[in-house]
Structure formats: C-alpha cells, structure tokens
Design a protein around this motif. Structure first.
Motif, short mmCIF file in Angstrom:
data_model
loop_
_atom_site.label_atom_id
_atom_site.label_comp_id
_atom_site.label_asym_id
_atom_site.label_seq_id
_atom_site.Cartn_x
_atom_site.Cartn_y
_atom_site.Cartn_z
N VAL A 134 0.81 -1.22 0.00
CA VAL A 134 0.00 0.00 0.00
C VAL A 134 0.84 1.27 0.00
O VAL A 134 0.52 2.24 -0.68
CB VAL A 134 -0.95 0.00 1.22
N LEU A 135 1.95 1.28 0.74
CA LEU A 135 2.73 2.50 0.89
C LEU A 135 4.10 2.45 0.24
O LEU A 135 4.63 3.47 -0.19
CB LEU A 135 2.91 2.82 2.39
N ALA A 136 4.70 1.29 0.15
CA ALA A 136 6.08 1.20 -0.33
C ALA A 136 6.19 1.60 -1.80
O ALA A 136 5.31 1.31 -2.61
CB ALA A 136 6.61 -0.22 -0.13
N THR A 137 7.28 2.26 -2.14
CA THR A 137 7.55 2.62 -3.53
C THR A 137 8.47 1.58 -4.15
O THR A 137 9.24 0.90 -3.47
CB THR A 137 8.21 4.01 -3.63
N GLY A 138 8.40 1.46 -5.47
CA GLY A 138 9.31 0.56 -6.17
C GLY A 138 9.10 -0.90 -5.87
O GLY A 138 10.04 -1.71 -5.95
N LYS A 139 7.86 -1.30 -5.55
CA LYS A 139 7.58 -2.71 -5.27
C LYS A 139 6.29 -3.14 -5.97
O LYS A 139 5.33 -2.36 -6.03
CB LYS A 139 7.42 -2.95 -3.76
N THR A 140 6.31 -4.34 -6.49
CA THR A 140 5.11 -4.94 -7.05
C THR A 140 4.42 -5.75 -5.95
O THR A 140 5.08 -6.51 -5.25
CB THR A 140 5.46 -5.87 -8.22
N SER A 141 3.12 -5.56 -5.79
CA SER A 141 2.39 -6.31 -4.76
C SER A 141 2.50 -7.81 -5.02
O SER A 141 2.37 -8.27 -6.17
CB SER A 141 0.92 -5.89 -4.75
N PRO A 142 2.73 -8.62 -3.97
CA PRO A 142 2.85 -10.07 -4.15
C PRO A 142 1.65 -10.71 -4.83
O PRO A 142 1.80 -11.73 -5.51
CB PRO A 142 3.01 -10.58 -2.70
N VAL A 143 0.45 -10.13 -4.68
CA VAL A 143 -0.73 -10.72 -5.30
C VAL A 143 -0.62 -10.76 -6.82
O VAL A 143 -1.31 -11.55 -7.48
CB VAL A 143 -2.00 -9.94 -4.87
N VAL A 144 0.26 -9.96 -7.39
CA VAL A 144 0.41 -9.93 -8.85
C VAL A 144 0.91 -11.28 -9.37
O VAL A 144 0.56 -11.69 -10.47
CB VAL A 144 1.34 -8.77 -9.27
N ALA A 194 -2.45 -4.17 -13.24
CA ALA A 194 -2.53 -4.43 -14.67
C ALA A 194 -1.20 -4.11 -15.35
O ALA A 194 -0.79 -4.80 -16.29
CB ALA A 194 -3.66 -3.63 -15.30
N LEU A 195 -0.52 -3.06 -14.88
CA LEU A 195 0.78 -2.70 -15.45
C LEU A 195 1.83 -3.75 -15.10
O LEU A 195 2.58 -4.20 -15.97
CB LEU A 195 1.21 -1.33 -14.94
N ALA A 196 1.87 -4.17 -13.84
CA ALA A 196 2.84 -5.17 -13.41
C ALA A 196 2.60 -6.51 -14.10
O ALA A 196 3.55 -7.23 -14.42
CB ALA A 196 2.79 -5.33 -11.89
N MET A 197 1.34 -6.85 -14.34
CA MET A 197 1.03 -8.10 -15.04
C MET A 197 1.58 -8.10 -16.46
O MET A 197 1.84 -9.16 -17.03
CB MET A 197 -0.48 -8.31 -15.06
N ALA A 198 1.76 -6.92 -17.04
CA ALA A 198 2.22 -6.81 -18.43
C ALA A 198 3.69 -7.16 -18.59
O ALA A 198 4.19 -7.17 -19.72
CB ALA A 198 1.94 -5.42 -18.98
N ALA A 199 4.38 -7.48 -17.50
CA ALA A 199 5.73 -8.02 -17.64
C ALA A 199 5.69 -9.40 -18.27
O ALA A 199 6.69 -9.88 -18.81
CB ALA A 199 6.42 -8.08 -16.27
N ASP A 200 4.51 -10.05 -18.21
CA ASP A 200 4.29 -11.36 -18.83
C ASP A 200 3.90 -11.16 -20.29
O ASP A 200 3.02 -10.35 -20.60
CB ASP A 200 3.19 -12.10 -18.07
N THR A 257 5.35 8.01 -8.42
CA THR A 257 5.72 6.65 -8.78
C THR A 257 4.46 5.79 -8.83
O THR A 257 3.35 6.30 -8.70
CB THR A 257 6.74 6.07 -7.77
N ILE A 258 4.64 4.49 -9.05
CA ILE A 258 3.52 3.57 -9.11
C ILE A 258 3.97 2.24 -8.50
O ILE A 258 5.18 1.98 -8.39
CB ILE A 258 3.01 3.39 -10.55
N ASP A 259 3.02 1.42 -8.09
CA ASP A 259 3.35 0.20 -7.34
C ASP A 259 3.81 -0.93 -8.27
O ASP A 259 3.18 -1.98 -8.35
CB ASP A 259 2.16 -0.24 -6.49
N VAL A 260 4.92 -0.69 -8.93
CA VAL A 260 5.54 -1.67 -9.83
C VAL A 260 7.05 -1.63 -9.57
O VAL A 260 7.64 -0.56 -9.50
CB VAL A 260 5.23 -1.34 -11.30
N SER A 261 7.65 -2.80 -9.47
CA SER A 261 9.08 -2.86 -9.20
C SER A 261 9.87 -2.37 -10.42
O SER A 261 9.38 -2.44 -11.55
CB SER A 261 9.50 -4.29 -8.86
#
Length: 284
Positions: free
Chosen positions: A101-111, A142-148, A172-176
C-alpha cells in the motif's frame, strides 16, 4: 442501484501456490482480467464486465476483497453500513501481506497470483493473449502483469498505489523497477501499448504519477485525463472511478468516450478487429 445477484456470471475458483480465490466469469473469447476497486465487485464493476463480454471476450473477475455484487452506494444499505463495508474492505487490504500500500518501487505479491490466473485463462479461453483492467487500488496490478508476454492489453484506471502521502510516492507507481523495465522492453520490442485513465483533480491519482509513466514508457503510454466536470454528478464520492461510479453512459460524454477507447484496445489487441468510429476522447 441495488445489489447484483450475479445472475449471468459463472462462479468458480482458481488456486495457485496454495492460494485459492473465487472467480466470476462471463462471456466467451479471449480473457480480460477485471480487477475491482475498493470496496469490491460492485454492480457498476459487473456492468463494465458485461460490456467486455458483449465485445466478444471473457470477463474474468477475481474476488480480491469485498462481497461480489454488493452495492457500495449508501442509498442501498444506508450511510453507516456502507461506510463500515468500505472500511472493512480497506482494512482487509491493509493487513494483507499480498498488497503493497505504501512502499515505492515494489510490485504487490498478489500480482504473482494474478499472472498465474491470466496464464490459466489464456490457455482456457484461447486467443492471441489476455487483457487486464485494474481500478484504483488494483490499477497498477494491470501494469505489473504486463511483464508477462501473454498480457497484450493492459489498462491502468485511476491507479492509487502507493498512497500519495508524500511527493516521492505521488510520482511513482506500485511496480518494481524490474517489472517496469520488462514492460518498457515489451513496448519497445513488440509494440505493447499501455492505457491509463484518471480525472485531473483526483488527489488519489496525482498527475505526477502519469508523468512518471510517460517518462518510463514514452509514446507507448496513452493517458486519458478527464476534467472533473466530466464525472457523473450523482456519484457519492469526488471524481475518481472513470469506468464505473463516475461514468456517464451516454454518447458524447467524455467518460463514455474513455470507456469506448478501452473497449477498442481489446478489439484491436485481442480480437484483431478495427476500432469503432467514436469521437476522440477529450483531454488526450
């Protein structure tokens, strides 16, 4: 509106890495993963899923929080009950280790689970690939999923994480960095297009966040930014939910044009069809 009894939606489950969640499905054709906003899969989210199914795709809705079909509008259950329901959904997210929820530069594990779901639905539904729509708290998913490579049509609607409590988080956005680099590489190498939607005055989705995506993805990022005056005035909250609560579903309305552009992305990327001849989205 009233609660939706989920008529017309098939119900099932999906398990990956020991985690099982409920799934709603509607339609046939290539899969589009529809991830709801807080407080959950509301009737308005189900209406959007019905639009996706009518297009010729399979709308797949994972139950990440909340009660599917429950109307979040206070008119349906009373102001206090609605506030408590929304708070309980947000609490569920905040205490879960699967959501960052708060951390920057991280993708949520649920992804990781969502990517597995997308791969499963691609195999099940066929087609060239999968679409994904994230809304509000799930927008960045949806953005983090697009790494696939299977994700061909990512839509980032009012992405609200990380919560913009500081200037650095607003930009920033919640994507590593690794996932963002993979998405950028796909944009450069394979012509991936990422669409983002927001209202300009939305404090949950600062303009700096979209500026960050423009810098990272360049012309591959299509930003649909609407004036607050375009939002449905009957909605309870300030302008935020472009495709659901604040949609004015009438020809000529900017939110309807934004919805049509999202559907056109699925037409061109998943169904190999030409986009419909609709008016240009205002503010793009």
């Amino acid at each position: 509106m009233a609660d939706h009894d989920l008529t017309g939606f098939d119900r099932g489950t999906f398990t990956h890495d020991g985690r099982t969640r409920r799934i709603l499905r509607r339609g046939t054709g290539p899969a589009v993963i529809v991830m709801a906003e807080i407080p959950g899969i509301t009737p308005k989210v189900l209406e959007f899923a019905e639009r996706v199914a009518a297009l010729g795709c399979t709308a797949v809705l994972p139950v990440l929080f909340g009660k599917p079909g429950r109307d979040a509008n206070p008119a349906a259950h009373g102001r206090l009950n609605s506030a408590l329901y929304t708070a309980s959904s947000m609490w569920q997210v905040c205490v879960s280790r699967e959501f960052t929820v708060l951390a920057t530069g991280k993708t949520s594990p649920v992804v990781t689970w969502l990517r597995a779901l997308a791969a499963h639905e691609h195999q099940r539904c066929g087609g060239p690939g999968v679409g994904a729509v994230g809304m509000c708290l799930t927008g960045g998913f949806a953005l983090a999923m697009a790494a696939d490579e299977r994700l061909l049509a990512p839509v980032v609607s009012q992405p609200s994480l990380p919560l913009a409590v500081t200037r650095s988080r607003a930009g920033t956005i919640d994507v590593s960095p690794e996932d963002l680099a993979a998405v950028r590489g796909r944009c450069e190498r394979a012509g991936l297009r990422v669409m983002g939607l927001r209202f300009r005055g939305d404090r949950l989705v600062p303009g700096d966040r979209f500026a960050h995506l423009r810098r990272e993805l360049g012309a591959a990022f299509t930003a649909v930014e609407l004036d607050d005056s375009a939002a449905n005035p009957d909605a309870v909250l300030p302008p935020h939910s472009v495709l659901t609560e604040h949609l004015i579903d009438a020809p000529g309305q900017p939110t309807r044009a934004a919805l049509d552009e999202v559907l056109d992305l699925f037409r061109t990327r998943l169904l190999d069809e030409q986009p419909r001849d609709t008016a240009a989205v205002q503010g793009t």
